[in-house]
Design a protein around this motif. Structure first.
Motif, PDB file in Angstrom:
ATOM      1  N   PHE A 186       0.813  -1.215   0.000  1.00 33.09           N
ATOM      2  CA  PHE A 186       0.000   0.000   0.000  1.00 33.09           C
ATOM      3  C   PHE A 186       0.853   1.274   0.000  1.00 33.09           C
ATOM      4  O   PHE A 186       0.352   2.347   0.326  1.00 33.09           O
ATOM      5  N   ARG A 187       2.086   1.173  -0.407  1.00 34.75           N
ATOM      6  CA  ARG A 187       2.973   2.344  -0.363  1.00 34.75           C
ATOM      7  C   ARG A 187       2.570   3.385  -1.391  1.00 34.75           C
ATOM      8  O   ARG A 187       2.268   3.067  -2.545  1.00 34.75           O
ATOM      9  N   ASP A 188       2.571   4.628  -0.955  1.00 33.89           N
ATOM     10  CA  ASP A 188       2.342   5.752  -1.851  1.00 33.89           C
ATOM     11  C   ASP A 188       3.642   6.026  -2.618  1.00 33.89           C
ATOM     12  O   ASP A 188       4.678   6.267  -1.989  1.00 33.89           O
ATOM     13  N   ASN A 193      11.195   9.500   1.159  1.00 37.26           N
ATOM     14  CA  ASN A 193      12.076   9.410   2.319  1.00 37.26           C
ATOM     15  C   ASN A 193      11.511   8.521   3.428  1.00 37.26           C
ATOM     16  O   ASN A 193      12.267   7.845   4.132  1.00 37.26           O
ATOM     17  N   LYS A 194      10.194   8.539   3.587  1.00 38.50           N
ATOM     18  CA  LYS A 194       9.560   7.753   4.641  1.00 38.50           C
ATOM     19  C   LYS A 194       8.373   7.009   4.040  1.00 38.50           C
ATOM     20  O   LYS A 194       7.317   7.606   3.807  1.00 38.50           O
ATOM     21  N   PRO A 195       8.503   5.705   3.786  1.00 42.90           N
ATOM     22  CA  PRO A 195       7.403   4.955   3.167  1.00 42.90           C
ATOM     23  C   PRO A 195       6.125   5.056   3.985  1.00 42.90           C
ATOM     24  O   PRO A 195       6.142   4.931   5.214  1.00 42.90           O
ATOM     25  N   SER A 196       5.018   5.272   3.293  1.00 39.72           N
ATOM     26  CA  SER A 196       3.730   5.391   3.971  1.00 39.72           C
ATOM     27  C   SER A 196       2.619   5.146   2.963  1.00 39.72           C
ATOM     28  O   SER A 196       2.861   5.076   1.754  1.00 39.72           O
ATOM     29  N   THR A 197       1.406   5.001   3.479  1.00 36.90           N
ATOM     30  CA  THR A 197       0.252   4.907   2.604  1.00 36.90           C
ATOM     31  C   THR A 197      -0.078   6.290   2.056  1.00 36.90           C
ATOM     32  O   THR A 197       0.520   7.292   2.455  1.00 36.90           O
ATOM     33  N   HIS A 285      -0.417  11.514  12.176  1.00 39.18           N
ATOM     34  CA  HIS A 285       0.481  11.247  11.056  1.00 39.18           C
ATOM     35  C   HIS A 285      -0.109  11.612   9.707  1.00 39.18           C
ATOM     36  O   HIS A 285       0.629  11.962   8.790  1.00 39.18           O
ATOM     37  N   GLY A 286      -1.391  11.501   9.532  1.00 39.56           N
ATOM     38  CA  GLY A 286      -2.000  11.793   8.241  1.00 39.56           C
ATOM     39  C   GLY A 286      -1.900  10.654   7.247  1.00 39.56           C
ATOM     40  O   GLY A 286      -2.451  10.730   6.150  1.00 39.56           O
ATOM     41  N   SER A 287      -1.208   9.593   7.610  1.00 36.52           N
ATOM     42  CA  SER A 287      -1.100   8.383   6.790  1.00 36.52           C
ATOM     43  C   SER A 287      -0.522   7.293   7.682  1.00 36.52           C
ATOM     44  O   SER A 287      -0.004   7.575   8.768  1.00 36.52           O
ATOM     45  N   ALA A 288      -0.606   6.056   7.216  1.00 35.88           N
ATOM     46  CA  ALA A 288      -0.024   4.954   7.980  1.00 35.88           C
ATOM     47  C   ALA A 288       1.435   4.793   7.585  1.00 35.88           C
ATOM     48  O   ALA A 288       1.766   4.689   6.405  1.00 35.88           O
ATOM     49  N   ASN A 289       2.332   4.801   8.587  1.00 36.90           N
ATOM     50  CA  ASN A 289       3.758   4.632   8.332  1.00 36.90           C
ATOM     51  C   ASN A 289       4.419   3.977   9.535  1.00 36.90           C
ATOM     52  O   ASN A 289       3.744   3.622  10.511  1.00 36.90           O
ATOM     53  N   GLY A 290       5.716   3.816   9.481  1.00 35.69           N
ATOM     54  CA  GLY A 290       6.438   3.127  10.536  1.00 35.69           C
ATOM     55  C   GLY A 290       6.342   3.780  11.891  1.00 35.69           C
ATOM     56  O   GLY A 290       6.603   3.131  12.916  1.00 35.69           O
ATOM     57  N   SER A 291       5.954   5.054  11.934  1.00 37.62           N
ATOM     58  CA  SER A 291       5.842   5.755  13.221  1.00 37.62           C
ATOM     59  C   SER A 291       4.698   5.221  14.076  1.00 37.62           C
ATOM     60  O   SER A 291       4.594   5.574  15.255  1.00 37.62           O
TER      61      SER A 291
END
Length: 374
Positions: A186-188, A193-197, A285-291
């Motif tokens: 589901f990566r945008d 720099n920081k993989p996220s949806t 976060h505004g999206s799903a990511n490793g944080s």
């Protein structure tokens, strides 16, 4: 007419367990012990951490002064603390609710990260729904968490798998799945720099509560604690769950549906953890990511034990621990301490709480029947 009483929990048995009008002195002292021991454990943990700081050549007075300043010393500090308390309230419920059935579930972190991913993907896939989109994200996050922690309850009921071990191992699996989803499936493509949806639209971001710079995640957490308290303490289902937690064999003899109770309440607990993930995605976060793997699930363990698994007591304890979290940056800068310092503090407090559990019922002060010798 069906009154909603669980199977096997007859009206006569419920009436037989009804407390007399007005609490007795013994009951009041037991409640005092339930408050005093965790409080003393907290003080002991803070004192032990003060000794640790002295060994490092740091001042405990300066440390706790900075904690107060950054966590509770101003209106801005309070807003920062309360914002951090929102996911902690929900994460602590994921531990406290199963604990009332005698289960030690410590894998809420897994439900949080997967709930966050589910909410992020859902929000990005169904744009333009306004408040309905936020509700859809909440359902997706809560349902994912319910399935994840509910699976722990299922393994306990059907296969006798220890819930502590299974929930912890499933948390590691969930974090690995989260990383896979946000870095691959589901990566945008724009997240370099920081993989996220894909980022959420502005209408899907949780707004601040009126009159304060604290998002509505805090309100969700407070409502969840209040509802959980009512369910566990004021309903027949909660009463049945407490019987299971007190003596599962006695509950089975009474005819209570122990398996369904365990499945239902573990799923409920997981739904709160999944909702915490949704709150982090929507409000922070505004999206799903490793944080998402921020350790809230593990801090929730400490909060639940310090609150003695009481849903209402979770509220002040979560705010206190959130203040510690909010002050970590200032403490590191001013005292030149590493990032793991707060983890050491939490560990010492948790050990003190575990020790205090072994002292329950051992003090004559909380036993009125021993005050006067025969």
């Amino acid at each position: 007419m069906d009154t909603g009483t669980p199977q096997g929990l007859s009206s006569s048995s419920t009436a037989g367990a009804t407390a007399p009008a007005g609490p007795s002195l013994a009951a009041m002292m037991r409640r005092s012990e339930a408050v005093a021991l965790p409080l003393l454990a907290l003080i002991a943990g803070l004192a032990a951490f003060g000794v640790f700081l002295l060994l490092l050549g740091k001042s405990p007075i300066d440390f706790y002064g900075y904690v107060y300043q950054a966590g509770f010393g101003s209106a801005f500090s309070w807003e920062n603390t309360l914002s951090r308390a929102a996911p902690l309230l929900l994460a602590a419920l994921c531990v406290a609710i199963p604990a009332r059935l005698g289960l030690v579930v410590i894998g809420g972190e897994g439900a949080i990260v997967l709930g966050g991913v589910a909410a992020g993907v859902t929000g990005a896939s169904f744009p333009g729904l306004g408040l309905g989109g936020i509700a859809l994200m909440a359902v997706a996050g809560a349902l994912t968490g319910a399935l994840w922690i509910g699976a722990v309850g299922w393994m306990r009921v059907r296969r006798g798998v220890n819930e502590t071990i299974s929930s912890l191992l499933m948390a590691y699996i969930a974090i690995a799945l989260m990383n896979h989803f946000v870095e691959s499936v589901f990566r945008d493509p724009a997240s370099l720099n920081k993989p996220s949806t894909a980022p959420l639209e502005e209408a899907y971001r949780l707004a601040d509560m009126p009159g304060m710079a604290v998002h509505w995640g805090l309100g969700i957490g407070l409502v969840a604690c209040i509802v959980s308290y009512i369910v566990m303490e004021r309903t027949t289902w909660g009463f049945a769950a407490r019987i299971v937690g007190g003596n599962v064999r006695a509950a089975q003899i009474q005819g209570l549906p122990t398996g369904r109770l365990i499945l239902g309440f573990t799923a409920l607990a997981g739904s709160f953890a999944g909702l915490a993930g949704m709150v982090e995605v929507s409000a922070v976060h505004g999206s799903a990511n490793g944080s998402l793997a921020a350790g809230y699930g593990y801090t929730g363990i400490l909060i639940a034990f310090l609150a003695r698994h009481n849903a209402l007591a979770i509220i002040p304890v979560a705010v206190l621990l959130a203040g510690f979290e909010a002050s970590s940056g200032l403490v590191q800068r001013r005292l030149d301490l590493p990032d793991a310092t707060m983890l050491v503090l939490q560990g010492l407090v948790f050990v003190a709480i575990l020790v205090s559990e072994t002292l329950v019922g051992r003090f004559r002060l909380f036993k009125p029947e021993t005050w006067v010798r025969a």
